[in-house]
Structures are given as structure tokens and as C-alpha cells.
Design a protein around this motif. Structure first.
Motif, PDB file in Angstrom:
ATOM      1  N   GLN A  96     -13.490  60.926  78.602  1.00 29.06           N
ATOM      2  CA  GLN A  96     -13.628  60.765  77.166  1.00 29.06           C
ATOM      3  C   GLN A  96     -12.289  60.443  76.532  1.00 29.06           C
ATOM      4  OE1 GLN A  96     -16.040  60.687  74.946  1.00 29.06           O
ATOM      5  NE2 GLN A  96     -17.664  60.885  76.488  1.00 29.06           N
ATOM      6  N   VAL A  97     -12.359  59.726  75.439  1.00 31.60           N
ATOM      7  CA  VAL A  97     -11.176  59.331  74.691  1.00 31.60           C
ATOM      8  C   VAL A  97     -11.308  59.846  73.269  1.00 31.60           C
ATOM      9  CG1 VAL A  97      -9.862  57.388  73.800  1.00 31.60           C
ATOM     10  CG2 VAL A  97     -10.827  57.291  76.119  1.00 31.60           C
ATOM     11  N   GLN A  98     -10.246  60.396  72.758  1.00 29.77           N
ATOM     12  CA  GLN A  98     -10.230  60.831  71.369  1.00 29.77           C
ATOM     13  C   GLN A  98      -9.163  60.046  70.610  1.00 29.77           C
ATOM     14  OE1 GLN A  98      -9.790  63.467  73.912  1.00 29.77           O
ATOM     15  NE2 GLN A  98     -12.011  63.309  74.035  1.00 29.77           N
ATOM     16  N   LEU A  99      -9.545  59.575  69.435  1.00 31.59           N
ATOM     17  CA  LEU A  99      -8.624  58.891  68.539  1.00 31.59           C
ATOM     18  C   LEU A  99      -8.602  59.673  67.237  1.00 31.59           C
ATOM     19  CD1 LEU A  99      -9.771  55.196  69.116  1.00 31.59           C
ATOM     20  CD2 LEU A  99      -7.821  56.346  70.163  1.00 31.59           C
ATOM     21  N   VAL A 100      -7.442  60.151  66.864  1.00 32.45           N
ATOM     22  CA  VAL A 100      -7.325  60.984  65.671  1.00 32.45           C
ATOM     23  C   VAL A 100      -6.391  60.312  64.681  1.00 32.45           C
ATOM     24  CG1 VAL A 100      -6.684  63.234  64.762  1.00 32.45           C
ATOM     25  CG2 VAL A 100      -7.749  63.065  67.024  1.00 32.45           C
ATOM     26  N   GLU A 101      -6.945  59.967  63.526  1.00 35.72           N
ATOM     27  CA  GLU A 101      -6.167  59.293  62.483  1.00 35.72           C
ATOM     28  C   GLU A 101      -5.596  60.311  61.507  1.00 35.72           C
ATOM     29  OE1 GLU A 101      -9.863  56.306  62.709  1.00 35.72           O
ATOM     30  OE2 GLU A 101      -9.685  58.464  62.435  1.00 35.72           O
ATOM     31  N   SER A 102      -4.526  59.918  60.864  1.00 37.59           N
ATOM     32  CA  SER A 102      -3.941  60.711  59.786  1.00 37.59           C
ATOM     33  C   SER A 102      -3.148  59.778  58.877  1.00 37.59           C
ATOM     34  CB  SER A 102      -3.026  61.811  60.345  1.00 37.59           C
ATOM     35  OG  SER A 102      -1.967  61.255  61.084  1.00 37.59           O
ATOM     36  N   GLY A 103      -2.851  60.275  57.673  1.00 40.83           N
ATOM     37  CA  GLY A 103      -1.977  59.531  56.780  1.00 40.83           C
ATOM     38  C   GLY A 103      -2.638  58.878  55.592  1.00 40.83           C
ATOM     39  N   GLY A 104      -3.945  58.962  55.474  1.00 44.61           N
ATOM     40  CA  GLY A 104      -4.602  58.370  54.314  1.00 44.61           C
ATOM     41  C   GLY A 104      -4.339  59.176  53.055  1.00 44.61           C
ATOM     42  N   GLY A 105      -4.813  58.638  51.925  1.00 41.16           N
ATOM     43  CA  GLY A 105      -4.636  59.349  50.670  1.00 41.16           C
ATOM     44  C   GLY A 105      -4.772  58.432  49.486  1.00 41.16           C
ATOM     45  N   LEU A 106      -4.331  58.942  48.344  1.00 39.54           N
ATOM     46  CA  LEU A 106      -4.372  58.208  47.082  1.00 39.54           C
ATOM     47  C   LEU A 106      -2.984  57.686  46.760  1.00 39.54           C
ATOM     48  CD1 LEU A 106      -5.757  57.409  44.388  1.00 39.54           C
ATOM     49  CD2 LEU A 106      -5.159  59.707  43.557  1.00 39.54           C
ATOM     50  N   VAL A 107      -2.901  56.422  46.422  1.00 37.61           N
ATOM     51  CA  VAL A 107      -1.615  55.820  46.091  1.00 37.61           C
ATOM     52  C   VAL A 107      -1.824  54.828  44.955  1.00 37.61           C
ATOM     53  CG1 VAL A 107      -1.877  53.984  47.812  1.00 37.61           C
ATOM     54  CG2 VAL A 107       0.419  54.688  47.090  1.00 37.61           C
ATOM     55  N   GLN A 108      -0.785  54.650  44.150  1.00 39.06           N
ATOM     56  CA  GLN A 108      -0.860  53.692  43.059  1.00 39.06           C
ATOM     57  C   GLN A 108      -0.673  52.273  43.568  1.00 39.06           C
ATOM     58  OE1 GLN A 108       2.026  54.885  40.106  1.00 39.06           O
ATOM     59  NE2 GLN A 108       0.632  56.377  39.205  1.00 39.06           N
ATOM     60  N   PRO A 109      -1.194  51.295  42.848  1.00 38.13           N
ATOM     61  CA  PRO A 109      -0.963  49.904  43.230  1.00 38.13           C
ATOM     62  C   PRO A 109       0.530  49.617  43.365  1.00 38.13           C
ATOM     63  CG  PRO A 109      -2.661  50.018  41.562  1.00 38.13           C
ATOM     64  CD  PRO A 109      -2.099  51.400  41.677  1.00 38.13           C
ATOM     65  N   GLY A 110       0.873  48.889  44.413  1.00 45.56           N
ATOM     66  CA  GLY A 110       2.276  48.607  44.695  1.00 45.56           C
ATOM     67  C   GLY A 110       2.940  49.627  45.594  1.00 45.56           C
ATOM     68  N   GLY A 111       2.266  50.730  45.838  1.00 44.49           N
ATOM     69  CA  GLY A 111       2.828  51.796  46.656  1.00 44.49           C
ATOM     70  C   GLY A 111       2.648  51.554  48.145  1.00 44.49           C
ATOM     71  N   SER A 112       3.046  52.549  48.928  1.00 45.08           N
ATOM     72  CA  SER A 112       3.012  52.444  50.384  1.00 45.08           C
ATOM     73  C   SER A 112       2.364  53.675  50.998  1.00 45.08           C
ATOM     74  CB  SER A 112       4.442  52.308  50.937  1.00 45.08           C
ATOM     75  OG  SER A 112       5.074  51.145  50.463  1.00 45.08           O
ATOM     76  N   LEU A 113       1.774  53.462  52.162  1.00 46.87           N
ATOM     77  CA  LEU A 113       1.250  54.543  52.994  1.00 46.87           C
ATOM     78  C   LEU A 113       1.471  54.160  54.445  1.00 46.87           C
ATOM     79  CD1 LEU A 113      -2.256  55.504  51.504  1.00 46.87           C
ATOM     80  CD2 LEU A 113      -0.227  56.968  51.566  1.00 46.87           C
ATOM     81  N   ARG A 114       1.571  55.173  55.307  1.00 45.33           N
ATOM     82  CA  ARG A 114       1.615  54.920  56.744  1.00 45.33           C
ATOM     83  C   ARG A 114       0.517  55.718  57.419  1.00 45.33           C
ATOM     84  NH1 ARG A 114       6.064  55.729  61.604  1.00 45.33           N
ATOM     85  NH2 ARG A 114       5.461  57.925  61.412  1.00 45.33           N
ATOM     86  N   LEU A 115      -0.327  55.002  58.134  1.00 50.86           N
ATOM     87  CA  LEU A 115      -1.395  55.622  58.915  1.00 50.86           C
ATOM     88  C   LEU A 115      -0.938  55.785  60.362  1.00 50.86           C
ATOM     89  CD1 LEU A 115      -4.526  53.607  57.675  1.00 50.86           C
ATOM     90  CD2 LEU A 115      -3.459  55.632  56.656  1.00 50.86           C
ATOM     91  N   SER A 116      -1.402  56.866  60.974  1.00 48.53           N
ATOM     92  CA  SER A 116      -1.125  57.106  62.391  1.00 48.53           C
ATOM     93  C   SER A 116      -2.437  57.347  63.124  1.00 48.53           C
ATOM     94  CB  SER A 116      -0.230  58.339  62.570  1.00 48.53           C
ATOM     95  OG  SER A 116       1.002  58.182  61.908  1.00 48.53           O
ATOM     96  N   CYS A 117      -2.455  56.973  64.388  1.00 50.13           N
ATOM     97  CA  CYS A 117      -3.625  57.221  65.228  1.00 50.13           C
ATOM     98  C   CYS A 117      -3.130  57.605  66.617  1.00 50.13           C
ATOM     99  CB  CYS A 117      -4.513  55.995  65.303  1.00 50.13           C
ATOM    100  SG  CYS A 117      -5.874  56.157  66.485  1.00 50.13           S
ATOM    101  N   ALA A 118      -3.444  58.822  67.009  1.00 52.79           N
ATOM    102  CA  ALA A 118      -3.034  59.316  68.317  1.00 52.79           C
ATOM    103  C   ALA A 118      -4.217  59.284  69.273  1.00 52.79           C
ATOM    104  CB  ALA A 118      -2.495  60.733  68.198  1.00 52.79           C
ATOM    105  N   ALA A 119      -4.000  58.682  70.436  1.00 53.66           N
ATOM    106  CA  ALA A 119      -5.037  58.605  71.466  1.00 53.66           C
ATOM    107  C   ALA A 119      -4.787  59.671  72.527  1.00 53.66           C
ATOM    108  CB  ALA A 119      -5.036  57.228  72.120  1.00 53.66           C
ATOM    109  N   SER A 120      -5.862  60.301  72.978  1.00 53.76           N
ATOM    110  CA  SER A 120      -5.744  61.301  74.032  1.00 53.76           C
ATOM    111  C   SER A 120      -6.981  61.262  74.915  1.00 53.76           C
ATOM    112  CB  SER A 120      -5.568  62.709  73.430  1.00 53.76           C
ATOM    113  OG  SER A 120      -6.699  63.059  72.663  1.00 53.76           O
ATOM    114  N   GLY A 121      -6.876  61.939  76.056  1.00 53.48           N
ATOM    115  CA  GLY A 121      -7.993  61.944  76.985  1.00 53.48           C
ATOM    116  C   GLY A 121      -7.789  60.930  78.091  1.00 53.48           C
TER     117      GLY A 121
END
Length: 116
Positions: free
Chosen positions: A1-26
Motif C-alpha cells: 500500500q501507498v500513502q500520500l499525505v498532503e499539507s499546506g492548504g489554507g486561505l490566502v488573499q489574491p496575490g499571495g503565496s502558499l506551499r503544498l507538500s505531499c509525503a509518500a510512504s509505504g
């Protein structure tokens, strides 16, 4: 089995920045590409960006020049740096892992909302 776990989402204003991460395991032997897809309400899931084990990248036209995908093979993690975000980037973002044998796996999704 493979697990993919995302993080880093949220609310941001237009013009702003976010960084998403996804860690794979298994059982990740044979994982050759990882990527990000997104699905907005009432729309189909669409490709955002992908990166192969050889660091070859592919982007949707709508995010070129604003988003950057990268991966840390030692950590089995893929990142999506999102800059100059727009309201139309609002969606649930899903991490995807693709294997040489044709199998694909999905993460549970993380919400990104761009709003003032």
C-alpha cells in the motif's frame, strides 16, 4: 500500500503565496512521477503540475510562471510552490503518485481558497 499525505492548504488573499507538500510512504518502490491536480466545485479534476524521478516537469498553462513543482527524493516528498495566487486557483488540491507498472495513488486532498 501507498500513502500520500498532503499539507499546506489554507486561505490566502489574491496575490499571495502558499506551499503544498505531499509525503509518500509505504511500498513506493517503482514510483516514478508525482504531481498535483485540483478540482474546483462543479468542475472536473485537472492537472496542475507533474515531476518525474528525473526531474522532468510539466505544468498546466494556467499556472506556468506562477507555480513551481519540486521533489525531495530522500524524503519522498513533492512540493508545489504557488505564487501570485488568483481566485480561480481556489480548489481542492490532490497529490498523485504514478508507478512504472501503471498504478496510481491519490492523497486525500487539501483545500486552497484564494479570497479577499
Amino acid at each position: 500500500q501507498v500513502q500520500l499525505v498532503e499539507s499546506g492548504g489554507g486561505l490566502v488573499q489574491p496575490g499571495g503565496s502558499l506551499r503544498l507538500s505531499c509525503a509518500a510512504s509505504g511500498s513506493i518502490f517503482g514510483l516514478y512521477a508525482m504531481g498535483w491536480y485540483r478540482q474546483a466545485p462543479g468542475k472536473q479534476r485537472e492537472l496542475v503540475a507533474t515531476i518525474t524521478s528525473g526531474d522532468s516537469t510539466n505544468y498546466a498553462d494556467s499556472v506556468k510562471g506562477r507555480f513551481t513543482i519540486s521533489r525531495d527524493n530522500a524524503k519522498n516528498t513533492v512540493y508545489l510552490q504557488m505564487n501570485r495566487l488568483k481566485p480561480e486557483d481556489t480548489a481542492v488540491y490532490y497529490c498523485n503518485g504514478a508507478f512504472w507498472d501503471g498504478q496510481t495513488y491519490w492523497g486525500q486532498g487539501t483545500q486552497v481558497t484564494v479570497s479577499s
